[in-house]
Design a protein around this motif. Structure first.
Motif, PDB file in Angstrom:
ATOM      1  N   VAL A 283       0.127  12.320  36.600  1.00 36.93           N
ATOM      2  CA  VAL A 283       0.631  13.165  37.680  1.00 36.93           C
ATOM      3  C   VAL A 283      -0.422  14.196  38.065  1.00 36.93           C
ATOM      4  N   ARG A 284      -0.647  14.339  39.361  1.00 30.57           N
ATOM      5  CA  ARG A 284      -1.617  15.311  39.878  1.00 30.57           C
ATOM      6  C   ARG A 284      -0.938  16.232  40.865  1.00 30.57           C
ATOM      7  N   LEU A 285      -1.166  17.533  40.716  1.00 33.68           N
ATOM      8  CA  LEU A 285      -0.606  18.534  41.615  1.00 33.68           C
ATOM      9  C   LEU A 285      -1.666  18.962  42.624  1.00 33.68           C
ATOM     10  N   GLY A 286      -1.293  19.006  43.882  1.00 32.13           N
ATOM     11  CA  GLY A 286      -2.204  19.499  44.910  1.00 32.13           C
ATOM     12  C   GLY A 286      -2.149  21.015  44.991  1.00 32.13           C
ATOM     13  N   LEU A 287      -3.269  21.687  44.734  1.00 32.33           N
ATOM     14  CA  LEU A 287      -3.336  23.146  44.759  1.00 32.33           C
ATOM     15  C   LEU A 287      -4.356  23.609  45.787  1.00 32.33           C
ATOM     16  N   SER A 288      -4.114  24.792  46.336  1.00 30.61           N
ATOM     17  CA  SER A 288      -5.041  25.386  47.297  1.00 30.61           C
ATOM     18  C   SER A 288      -5.185  26.867  46.983  1.00 30.61           C
ATOM     19  N   CYS A 289      -6.414  27.323  46.853  1.00 31.48           N
ATOM     20  CA  CYS A 289      -6.679  28.715  46.483  1.00 31.48           C
ATOM     21  C   CYS A 289      -6.481  29.629  47.691  1.00 31.48           C
TER      22      CYS A 289
ATOM     23  N   GLU B  59      11.603  22.949  14.843  1.00 30.33           N
ATOM     24  CA  GLU B  59      11.095  23.342  13.527  1.00 30.33           C
ATOM     25  C   GLU B  59      10.447  22.155  12.804  1.00 30.33           C
ATOM     26  N   ARG B  60      11.099  20.993  12.871  1.00 30.10           N
ATOM     27  CA  ARG B  60      10.584  19.815  12.154  1.00 30.10           C
ATOM     28  C   ARG B  60       9.280  19.306  12.734  1.00 30.10           C
ATOM     29  N   HIS B  61       9.095  19.475  14.031  1.00 32.07           N
ATOM     30  CA  HIS B  61       7.967  18.819  14.689  1.00 32.07           C
ATOM     31  C   HIS B  61       6.926  19.787  15.258  1.00 32.07           C
ATOM     32  N   HIS B  62       7.012  21.067  14.919  1.00 30.09           N
ATOM     33  CA  HIS B  62       6.078  22.017  15.527  1.00 30.09           C
ATOM     34  C   HIS B  62       4.630  21.748  15.120  1.00 30.09           C
ATOM     35  N   ALA B  63       4.418  21.108  13.960  1.00 29.56           N
ATOM     36  CA  ALA B  63       3.056  20.803  13.521  1.00 29.56           C
ATOM     37  C   ALA B  63       2.683  19.342  13.768  1.00 29.56           C
ATOM     38  N   ALA B  64       3.551  18.590  14.428  1.00 29.32           N
ATOM     39  CA  ALA B  64       3.313  17.161  14.642  1.00 29.32           C
ATOM     40  C   ALA B  64       2.357  16.933  15.810  1.00 29.32           C
ATOM     41  N   HIS B  65       1.834  15.715  15.907  1.00 35.88           N
ATOM     42  CA  HIS B  65       1.020  15.328  17.054  1.00 35.88           C
ATOM     43  C   HIS B  65       1.875  15.445  18.319  1.00 35.88           C
ATOM     44  N   PRO B  66       1.312  15.945  19.433  1.00 37.71           N
ATOM     45  CA  PRO B  66       2.107  16.092  20.659  1.00 37.71           C
ATOM     46  C   PRO B  66       2.861  14.834  21.070  1.00 37.71           C
ATOM     47  N   LEU B  67       2.260  13.669  20.879  1.00 30.18           N
ATOM     48  CA  LEU B  67       2.945  12.435  21.256  1.00 30.18           C
ATOM     49  C   LEU B  67       4.140  12.166  20.346  1.00 30.18           C
ATOM     50  N   ARG B  68       4.030  12.524  19.081  1.00 31.95           N
ATOM     51  CA  ARG B  68       5.166  12.389  18.173  1.00 31.95           C
ATOM     52  C   ARG B  68       6.303  13.318  18.589  1.00 31.95           C
ATOM     53  N   ARG B  69       5.963  14.492  19.079  1.00 30.28           N
ATOM     54  CA  ARG B  69       6.980  15.417  19.565  1.00 30.28           C
ATOM     55  C   ARG B  69       7.743  14.806  20.732  1.00 30.28           C
ATOM     56  N   ALA B  70       7.006  14.183  21.655  1.00 28.14           N
ATOM     57  CA  ALA B  70       7.648  13.557  22.812  1.00 28.14           C
ATOM     58  C   ALA B  70       8.639  12.490  22.371  1.00 28.14           C
ATOM     59  N   LEU B  71       8.252  11.682  21.411  1.00 27.05           N
ATOM     60  CA  LEU B  71       9.136  10.630  20.921  1.00 27.05           C
ATOM     61  C   LEU B  71      10.381  11.221  20.267  1.00 27.05           C
ATOM     62  N   ALA B  72      10.217  12.319  19.538  1.00 27.64           N
ATOM     63  CA  ALA B  72      11.360  12.964  18.887  1.00 27.64           C
ATOM     64  C   ALA B  72      12.346  13.507  19.922  1.00 27.64           C
ATOM     65  N   LEU B  73      11.841  14.073  20.999  1.00 30.16           N
ATOM     66  CA  LEU B  73      12.710  14.588  22.059  1.00 30.16           C
ATOM     67  C   LEU B  73      13.508  13.458  22.700  1.00 30.16           C
ATOM     68  N   LEU B  74      12.844  12.349  22.968  1.00 29.40           N
ATOM     69  CA  LEU B  74      13.528  11.218  23.593  1.00 29.40           C
ATOM     70  C   LEU B  74      14.579  10.625  22.660  1.00 29.40           C
ATOM     71  N   GLU B  75      14.233  10.517  21.388  1.00 31.15           N
ATOM     72  CA  GLU B  75      15.188   9.970  20.431  1.00 31.15           C
ATOM     73  C   GLU B  75      16.417  10.862  20.324  1.00 31.15           C
ATOM     74  N   ALA B  76      16.235  12.182  20.408  1.00 32.58           N
ATOM     75  CA  ALA B  76      17.366  13.104  20.323  1.00 32.58           C
ATOM     76  C   ALA B  76      18.313  12.949  21.516  1.00 32.58           C
ATOM     77  N   ALA B  77      17.748  12.683  22.691  1.00 30.80           N
ATOM     78  CA  ALA B  77      18.570  12.577  23.897  1.00 30.80           C
ATOM     79  C   ALA B  77      19.139  11.179  24.105  1.00 30.80           C
ATOM     80  N   TRP B  78      18.417  10.170  23.632  1.00 29.53           N
ATOM     81  CA  TRP B  78      18.875   8.787  23.760  1.00 29.53           C
ATOM     82  C   TRP B  78      18.821   8.132  22.378  1.00 29.53           C
TER      83      TRP B  78
ATOM     84  N   ASP C 174       0.709  17.550  32.600  1.00 30.38           N
ATOM     85  CA  ASP C 174       1.111  16.821  31.396  1.00 30.38           C
ATOM     86  C   ASP C 174       2.503  17.280  30.988  1.00 30.38           C
ATOM     87  N   ILE C 175       3.517  16.457  31.252  1.00 31.23           N
ATOM     88  CA  ILE C 175       4.892  16.850  30.944  1.00 31.23           C
ATOM     89  C   ILE C 175       5.095  16.995  29.442  1.00 31.23           C
ATOM     90  N   VAL C 176       4.357  16.232  28.627  1.00 34.09           N
ATOM     91  CA  VAL C 176       4.512  16.330  27.179  1.00 34.09           C
ATOM     92  C   VAL C 176       4.150  17.738  26.705  1.00 34.09           C
TER      93      VAL C 176
END
Length: 242
Positions: free
Chosen positions: A173-179, A14-33, A191-193
């Motif tokens: 990170v790159r995923l190898g895909l084949s159609c 709720e607090r970070h839904h409007a934040a920059h994606p990179l700020r969201r990533a930092l918030a997640l890490l801070e919550a876990a560590w 992009d894990i973020v």
């Protein structure tokens, strides 16, 4: 690691839904560590950040991930399932820095980009790539002459950017895909973020819908419902559907 509970995750979302994606990533890490705050996490190399994010994702949502992509040749829509272990290249530990590059008549000492570097470079708009190099190059030389990072020729700048990516593989990170329809093979960036926040948003909306239904049926508060284990919440929801 301190795995955030349901109530903490909803508050973070709720607090970070409007934040920059990179700020969201930092918030997640801070919550876990929490022993390292967002400012400290912003100073670690991007690949190290993403490796820890992937570890947290596994704890919250499990090791299975899925991507959906359109074939660039025929447009076929395909889904690909993969495991977090498939894209984890190493333990999340930064290499010794500064690093060194030489070529195209130039040399440079540089460090790996961090989240703070990306945030500052993004503010430069169209010049973001050059702005990132300016922040990360410790010293640049052309022949025997010291030059400003922005004075590096384009081929030297590109070479340094490639060296940065090679030194921090978890950052790209790159995923190898084949159609299956036309046989075309390609590599898709992952992009894990963005992926993490998308999964968290889906979970948050599902959880709020469950809270709404249980609160209407039993008169419980949101806090009381979130303190139930996911298994027990599902059992109560099944009783309502019976």
């Amino acid at each position: 690691m301190t795995v955030p509970g349901a109530e903490q995750l909803l508050n973070l979302w709720e607090r970070h839904h409007a934040a920059h994606p990179l700020r969201r990533a930092l918030a997640l890490l801070e919550a876990a560590w929490p022993q390292a705050d967002a400012l400290a996490w912003a100073q670690v190399p991007v690949g190290v950040r993403d490796a820890w994010l992937l570890r947290l994702f596994e704890e919250l949502f499990g090791p299975q991930l899925r991507t959906v992509a359109d074939c660039p040749r025929c447009g076929e829509r395909l889904e690909a399932d993969f495991l977090a272990a498939d894209i984890r290249s190493r333990e999340p530990a930064p290499p010794a820095q500064p690093l060194h590059w030489q070529g195209a008549g130039c040399s440079a000492a540089y460090r790996l980009p961090t989240t703070e570097d990306l945030l500052q470079a993004a503010a430069a708009g169209a010049d973001a790539k050059r702005a990132l190099l300016r922040r990360c190059i410790v010293q640049a030389r052309q022949g025997r002459r010291t030059i400003a990072p922005e004075a590096l020729p384009d081929d030297a700048a590109a070479g340094i950017a490639d060296a940065m990516a090679a030194a921090d593989p978890d950052a790209d990170v790159r995923l190898g895909l084949s159609c299956p329809a036309c046989g075309h093979a390609w590599r898709l960036g992952f992009d894990i973020v963005a992926y993490f926040w998308g999964e968290l948003s889906d979970w948050a909306r599902r959880t709020l819908a469950e809270v709404d239904r249980l609160a209407r049926a039993y008169g419980w508060s949101e806090q009381e419902i979130l303190r139930l284990s996911p298994t027990r919440r599902q059992l109560y929801l099944e009783l309502l559907r019976a």
